[in-house]
Write a protein that holds these residues in place. Sequence first.
Motif, PDB file in Angstrom:
ATOM      1  N   SER A 141     -49.748  35.370 134.811  1.00 40.11           N
ATOM      2  CA  SER A 141     -50.856  36.193 135.300  1.00 40.11           C
ATOM      3  C   SER A 141     -50.725  36.475 136.791  1.00 40.11           C
ATOM      4  O   SER A 141     -51.007  37.587 137.251  1.00 40.11           O
ATOM      5  N   ARG A 142     -50.294  35.479 137.550  1.00 39.27           N
ATOM      6  CA  ARG A 142     -50.130  35.675 138.985  1.00 39.27           C
ATOM      7  C   ARG A 142     -49.052  36.715 139.286  1.00 39.27           C
ATOM      8  O   ARG A 142     -49.144  37.465 140.261  1.00 39.27           O
ATOM      9  N   SER A 143     -48.022  36.754 138.456  1.00 34.06           N
ATOM     10  CA  SER A 143     -46.932  37.708 138.677  1.00 34.06           C
ATOM     11  C   SER A 143     -47.295  39.119 138.218  1.00 34.06           C
ATOM     12  O   SER A 143     -46.913  40.105 138.845  1.00 34.06           O
ATOM     13  N   LEU A 144     -48.033  39.223 137.102  1.00 34.17           N
ATOM     14  CA  LEU A 144     -48.316  40.536 136.522  1.00 34.17           C
ATOM     15  C   LEU A 144     -49.592  41.172 137.057  1.00 34.17           C
ATOM     16  O   LEU A 144     -49.749  42.393 137.016  1.00 34.17           O
ATOM     17  N   GLY A 145     -50.515  40.366 137.536  1.00 32.33           N
ATOM     18  CA  GLY A 145     -51.776  40.926 137.998  1.00 32.33           C
ATOM     19  C   GLY A 145     -52.675  41.311 136.840  1.00 32.33           C
ATOM     20  O   GLY A 145     -52.498  40.868 135.703  1.00 32.33           O
ATOM     21  N   ASP A 146     -53.646  42.156 137.117  1.00 32.76           N
ATOM     22  CA  ASP A 146     -54.613  42.567 136.094  1.00 32.76           C
ATOM     23  C   ASP A 146     -53.919  43.343 134.981  1.00 32.76           C
ATOM     24  O   ASP A 146     -53.062  44.198 135.250  1.00 32.76           O
ATOM     25  N   PRO A 147     -54.309  43.079 133.723  1.00 30.78           N
ATOM     26  CA  PRO A 147     -53.665  43.763 132.585  1.00 30.78           C
ATOM     27  C   PRO A 147     -54.213  45.163 132.359  1.00 30.78           C
ATOM     28  O   PRO A 147     -54.889  45.441 131.368  1.00 30.78           O
ATOM     29  N   ASP A 148     -53.896  46.067 133.280  1.00 33.64           N
ATOM     30  CA  ASP A 148     -54.407  47.434 133.170  1.00 33.64           C
ATOM     31  C   ASP A 148     -53.668  48.250 132.110  1.00 33.64           C
ATOM     32  O   ASP A 148     -54.281  49.044 131.397  1.00 33.64           O
ATOM     33  N   ASP A 149     -52.347  48.069 132.040  1.00 32.66           N
ATOM     34  CA  ASP A 149     -51.557  48.896 131.124  1.00 32.66           C
ATOM     35  C   ASP A 149     -50.826  48.046 130.083  1.00 32.66           C
ATOM     36  O   ASP A 149     -49.824  48.478 129.516  1.00 32.66           O
ATOM     37  N   PHE A 150     -51.315  46.855 129.822  1.00 27.65           N
ATOM     38  CA  PHE A 150     -50.690  45.982 128.829  1.00 27.65           C
ATOM     39  C   PHE A 150     -51.701  44.923 128.399  1.00 27.65           C
ATOM     40  O   PHE A 150     -52.746  44.735 129.035  1.00 27.65           O
ATOM     41  N   ARG A 151     -51.384  44.216 127.326  1.00 24.71           N
ATOM     42  CA  ARG A 151     -52.119  43.027 126.909  1.00 24.71           C
ATOM     43  C   ARG A 151     -51.105  42.017 126.374  1.00 24.71           C
ATOM     44  O   ARG A 151     -50.068  42.403 125.805  1.00 24.71           O
ATOM     45  N   ILE A 152     -51.392  40.728 126.533  1.00 23.37           N
ATOM     46  CA  ILE A 152     -50.549  39.670 125.978  1.00 23.37           C
ATOM     47  C   ILE A 152     -51.442  38.707 125.204  1.00 23.37           C
ATOM     48  O   ILE A 152     -52.445  38.207 125.736  1.00 23.37           O
ATOM     49  N   LEU A 153     -51.099  38.467 123.941  1.00 20.24           N
ATOM     50  CA  LEU A 153     -51.754  37.440 123.139  1.00 20.24           C
ATOM     51  C   LEU A 153     -50.767  36.298 122.930  1.00 20.24           C
ATOM     52  O   LEU A 153     -49.583  36.530 122.652  1.00 20.24           O
ATOM     53  N   ARG A 154     -51.249  35.067 123.063  1.00 20.65           N
ATOM     54  CA  ARG A 154     -50.388  33.903 122.792  1.00 20.65           C
ATOM     55  C   ARG A 154     -51.080  32.970 121.814  1.00 20.65           C
ATOM     56  O   ARG A 154     -52.240  32.613 122.010  1.00 20.65           O
ATOM     57  N   TYR A 155     -50.365  32.618 120.756  1.00 22.08           N
ATOM     58  CA  TYR A 155     -50.804  31.550 119.869  1.00 22.08           C
ATOM     59  C   TYR A 155     -49.728  30.468 119.890  1.00 22.08           C
ATOM     60  O   TYR A 155     -48.633  30.652 119.401  1.00 22.08           O
ATOM     61  N   ARG A 156     -50.045  29.341 120.554  1.00 23.94           N
ATOM     62  CA  ARG A 156     -49.068  28.276 120.794  1.00 23.94           C
ATOM     63  C   ARG A 156     -47.828  28.879 121.451  1.00 23.94           C
ATOM     64  O   ARG A 156     -47.903  29.393 122.549  1.00 23.94           O
ATOM     65  N   ASP A 157     -46.669  28.836 120.786  1.00 18.57           N
ATOM     66  CA  ASP A 157     -45.446  29.316 121.431  1.00 18.57           C
ATOM     67  C   ASP A 157     -45.057  30.714 120.959  1.00 18.57           C
ATOM     68  O   ASP A 157     -43.926  31.145 121.134  1.00 18.57           O
ATOM     69  N   ASP A 158     -46.003  31.414 120.366  1.00 17.61           N
ATOM     70  CA  ASP A 158     -45.756  32.759 119.851  1.00 17.61           C
ATOM     71  C   ASP A 158     -46.478  33.768 120.741  1.00 17.61           C
ATOM     72  O   ASP A 158     -47.683  33.639 120.987  1.00 17.61           O
ATOM     73  N   TYR A 159     -45.734  34.780 121.214  1.00 20.01           N
ATOM     74  CA  TYR A 159     -46.294  35.791 122.124  1.00 20.01           C
ATOM     75  C   TYR A 159     -46.262  37.169 121.464  1.00 20.01           C
ATOM     76  O   TYR A 159     -45.295  37.522 120.781  1.00 20.01           O
ATOM     77  N   ARG A 160     -47.324  37.939 121.727  1.00 15.82           N
ATOM     78  CA  ARG A 160     -47.353  39.350 121.347  1.00 15.82           C
ATOM     79  C   ARG A 160     -47.673  40.152 122.606  1.00 15.82           C
ATOM     80  O   ARG A 160     -48.687  39.901 123.272  1.00 15.82           O
ATOM     81  N   VAL A 161     -46.824  41.107 122.920  1.00 15.73           N
ATOM     82  CA  VAL A 161     -46.983  41.939 124.115  1.00 15.73           C
ATOM     83  C   VAL A 161     -47.275  43.372 123.672  1.00 15.73           C
ATOM     84  O   VAL A 161     -46.528  43.945 122.870  1.00 15.73           O
ATOM     85  N   PHE A 162     -48.356  43.946 124.196  1.00 16.50           N
ATOM     86  CA  PHE A 162     -48.769  45.308 123.857  1.00 16.50           C
ATOM     87  C   PHE A 162     -48.663  46.185 125.106  1.00 16.50           C
ATOM     88  O   PHE A 162     -49.137  45.804 126.182  1.00 16.50           O
ATOM     89  N   ALA A 163     -48.023  47.342 124.969  1.00 12.69           N
ATOM     90  CA  ALA A 163     -47.896  48.286 126.087  1.00 12.69           C
ATOM     91  C   ALA A 163     -47.615  49.671 125.508  1.00 12.69           C
ATOM     92  O   ALA A 163     -47.654  49.868 124.289  1.00 12.69           O
TER      93      ALA A 163
END
Length: 498
Positions: A236-258
């Motif tokens: 979060s510190r590196s990406l800043g506010d999620p204006d043009d993307f979203r990230i969902l995490r369930y344990r070690d599984d990531y979903r990135v939306f853009a």
Amino acid sequence: MRQLVELSNEEAKQHFLKGSSYFNGDMPSYISFDPILNGVDAILGGRNYPELKNTNPCDFQNVNYNFIANKDGRFAWRPLELMHPAIYVSLINVVCESSNWEHITQRFSEFEGGAVDCCSAPVMSIDNQTDVATQIKSWWQRVEQQSLCYSLEFSHVLHTDVTDCYGSLYTHSISWALHGIEESKQNRRRNSLLGNKIDSHIQAGRYGQTNGISQGSVLMDFIAEIVLGFVDQQISRSLGDPDDFRILRYRDDYRVFANSDERVEEILKLISDELRSVGMKLGVSKTFMSKNVIEGSIKPDKLAGIELNDLGSANAKTIQKQLLRLHSFGQRFPNSGALRRLVSDFNIKLSEQIEKPDDLEVQVAIATDIAVVSPNTFPVIAAILSRLISLASDEEKKRLWEKVLTKMKRVPYNGYLEIWLQRITQPKSVGINFSSDERICQIVNRQSPDLWENCWIASSELKTALDVSKIYVGSVDEAEEVVSPEEVTLFQQNAWAY
């Protein structure tokens, strides 16, 4: 459901002390870790294990007990680890000490609200569901449903996960997560620091290793979430506010939306960099991108499972044909969540079969092969086999069970499977004396193998509390011939959520 971080420190301690939290997989009803955990807790009386040791457990191998679950019937294994109960209860005392629990819950609140939406904060049931079933329901509500909603905003979804998350976690990063990297570095030799205490407990059961934590307990799931929450914060510190993307995490599984390939790949690289700092890396084989968020948000096995939801009963009216459909599905999606749901549904429907079918041996053969290809379905396949074979004559029962045993024992290095093989073959109504190198099976057979290395313990009272015979709380001989749904609750409850 309630999140664990919403509990008081005493409520959290009681939750972690449950046998179902110590090992969160299915076990036959005559096996319970509650007696040992309660006995150790009474002796420790809130103290930590170093007060009862005569030497450092880090100097010994096999302090924790490891057994294996096979993932594909061949060469993919999942190591399960029963932490030494004295170290486990001692760690609970550390985590749930009032000021420590307050610090941990405060850190969880600081991890929230950033670019990564964590959907796997540990939860517990407040009704008659199992905690595992409640966690599964939480996943369905938060991850899958939110993913579908994001199709209104984004055109791309990328899936990725961590390779061997628990086995690769760098234990010093627990302190980083709880106190920040700078404070942890400055106090890395300070034994009283909470993160260092947790780190030393984990190392104590794992021969002093700083890579990896035990897999199989709610407590270790909770520790892993602390570290992954810290990684979320760094992302979060590196990406800043999620204006043009979203990230969902369930344990070690990531979903990135853009909305572009470039943005998704940029975020993926950053996630990879932050995970690498705590010893983890992403699995290339499980990383894929879809340009249709609806289609990409539902796992292929679940989509196929929806199509097969009624097991094709309209045109597959016999048990054999329905089993063949399950077998075909298992070949396409081995060990999948959808397969577990489908075999669970089939097991419930099978209870209506009360007469021996002409093709009984064929049905048994097909069901057994489903378990060989997908060993993590075995607890519920065990229930299916127990009902099918119960319809046979006494002579035929023994012959069929011997064939099942011969085939299932070809699955290499699978102690978890053998625990369930013993459950379905050793009741008096079946009459097979099941022998195994798996130590939990030996305990059920009234032998006295060591599960945990105890030579580092000075207290004779504590050693007595660790008597492994206490985990055998029933009788396999008196167990019902047919495995009841209650014995395989993980599969039967909330199976629709897969």
